[in-house]
Design an enzyme around this catalytic site. Structure first.
Site, PDB file in Angstrom:
ATOM      1  N   HIS A 165       0.820  -1.229   0.000  1.00 38.36           N
ATOM      2  CA  HIS A 165       0.000   0.000   0.000  1.00 38.36           C
ATOM      3  C   HIS A 165       0.850   1.275   0.000  1.00 38.36           C
ATOM      4  CE1 HIS A 165      -3.665  -2.266   0.472  1.00 38.36           C
ATOM      5  NE2 HIS A 165      -3.279  -2.777   1.633  1.00 38.36           N
ATOM      6  N   ASP A 201      -2.458 -10.508  -2.444  1.00 39.89           N
ATOM      7  CA  ASP A 201      -3.036 -10.109  -1.152  1.00 39.89           C
ATOM      8  C   ASP A 201      -4.528  -9.806  -1.363  1.00 39.89           C
ATOM      9  OD1 ASP A 201      -2.042  -8.708   1.685  1.00 39.89           O
ATOM     10  OD2 ASP A 201      -3.796  -7.709   0.826  1.00 39.89           O
ATOM     11  N   HIS A 203      -6.122  -7.285  -0.447  1.00 44.11           N
ATOM     12  CA  HIS A 203      -6.328  -5.856  -0.703  1.00 44.11           C
ATOM     13  C   HIS A 203      -5.554  -5.407  -1.936  1.00 44.11           C
ATOM     14  CE1 HIS A 203      -6.823  -6.522   3.704  1.00 44.11           C
ATOM     15  NE2 HIS A 203      -7.902  -5.762   3.512  1.00 44.11           N
ATOM     16  N   ASP A 290      -4.233 -13.094   3.443  1.00 51.34           N
ATOM     17  CA  ASP A 290      -5.500 -12.630   4.024  1.00 51.34           C
ATOM     18  C   ASP A 290      -6.682 -12.983   3.114  1.00 51.34           C
ATOM     19  OD1 ASP A 290      -4.495 -10.797   2.200  1.00 51.34           O
ATOM     20  OD2 ASP A 290      -4.627  -9.060   3.528  1.00 51.34           O
TER      21      ASP A 290
END
Ligand code: OKP
Ligand code: ZN
Length: 347
Positions: A165, A201, A203, A290
């Protein structure tokens, strides 16, 4: 497989993140990495080694020098405001959104934290810089390790805080330095003409996407929860193809919350096909687990055994590969799930 693990990851140990008007305990904890290390040791997967000193010049070619200076000095600046701040984490509270100026450099500490961040869920602590810099070193060393030999080789940067991120000049989403982007840049500088980054991931890897958005030499592909409902909300949609020289070198594959392994695998296959067409010389996998059904902050339905197949499928690309460790918050299962990917990859 060479696994560069971050011996000082525990120095980044946030107390709390902002969630729905409350400060709650951080999901991104040191224990996550200890579970992975335990699982790898128990199963005899890989050779663990510590990284060399971080290449700060390479870090400053991926991240803006003024952001790196900010990160490196943030804790000292925070303590200088008030020695009692040593007991508190740094959390941003003000951001320059639409209509504000981005061409100024305020000296106020809160303003500088806001300028270089995008959420209030990522506490910056006394040891954040040291941990993140050593993690960057893991990513750079892993890239150099797979570059030195012949034929497909793989290495992993086993580190936290995660990186995908973090943009060229901002932190957020628990990330400070973008380890996957640093690995991709290190692969380029070690001779790979074209590098693909595949982010699996849960996200969207907004930082990696934005760092390479206008570059044609690095393909970024991300399979993730649809940002209409999932973090990071403001990037990661299907209509983001890249720009300028990078047009056609970004692919987002958003999936609805609730997607199971079959649905996820279809998107993965699309991403792998795009990587095949790009004909990269090397690959970076931003590996978050995740996507696991038991993850407390995510909503895909992968099971632990599925990760063996994920690893096997990635290995079929036959490319020199660097794995970076991203998310995964079902703390006790993170080790099994990461070890399964690596075991599946090794075949
Ligand atoms: C980092 B990585 C949950 C809030 C979620 C940010 C999630 C960052 C995920 N209460 N906040 O991609 O795993
Ligand atoms: Zn994640």
């Amino acid at each position: 497989m060479h696994i560069f693990h971050n011996p000082v990851h525990g120095k980044h140990d946030g107390r709390q993140e902002m969630f729905r008007g409350r400060l709650v305990p951080c999901h991104e904890t040191p224990a996550r990495l200890e579970y992975v290390l335990d699982a790898l040791r128990q199963r005899g997967i890989g050779t663990l080694q510590a990284p060399a000193a971080p290449d700060l010049d390479l870090i400053r070619r991926v991240h803006s020098p003024r952001y790196v200076d900010f990160l490196q000095g943030a804790w000292a600046d925070w303590i200088a405001l008030d020695p009692a701040n040593a007991e508190l984490d740094i959390l941003p509270s003000v951001w320059p959104v639409r209509g504000f100026r981005h061409d100024i450099s305020p000296s106020n500490f809160a303003a500088r934290v806001g300028l270089f961040s995008f959420d209030s869920g990522s506490p910056l602590t006394a040891g954040t810089w040291e941990a993140a810099a050593a993690g960057a070193a893991c990513a750079i060393d892993a890239a150099r390790a797979v570059s030195s030999g012949h034929g497909p080789r793989a290495a992993m940067a086993l580190t936290r805080p995660p990186g995908h991120h973090a943009g060229a000049d901002f932190f957020g989403g628990y990330c400070f330095l973008n380890n996957a982007a640093l690995a991709a840049q290190a692969l380029r500088e070690a001779g790979a003409e074209r590098v693909a980054v595949l982010d699996i991931d849960y996200h969207h890897g907004n930082g990696t996407q934005s760092i390479f958005y206008e570059r044609g030499d690095v393909l970024t592909v991300s399979v993730h929860g649809d940002p209409t409902t999932e973090y990071p909300f403001f990037l990661g949609y299907a209509d983001e193809p890249g720009q300028g020289a990078g047009l056609g070198a970004n692919l987002n594959l958003p999936l609805a919350a609730g997607t199971d392994f079959a649905g996820w695998t279809e998107a993965l296959e699309q991403g792998l096909a795009a990587i095949g067409r790009f004909k990269p010389d090397a690959l970076v996998i931003a590996l978050g687990v995740d996507t696991y059904e038991g993850d407390p902050i995510s909503k895909f339905k992968l099971r632990s055994a599925d990760y063996l197949q994920v690893g096997a499928r990635l290995a079929r690309l036959g490319l020199p590969t660097v794995f970076t460790m991203e998310g995964g918050y079902a703390v006790a299962e993170v080790g099994t799930n990461v070890a399964n990917v690596l075991e599946g990859y090794a075949g």
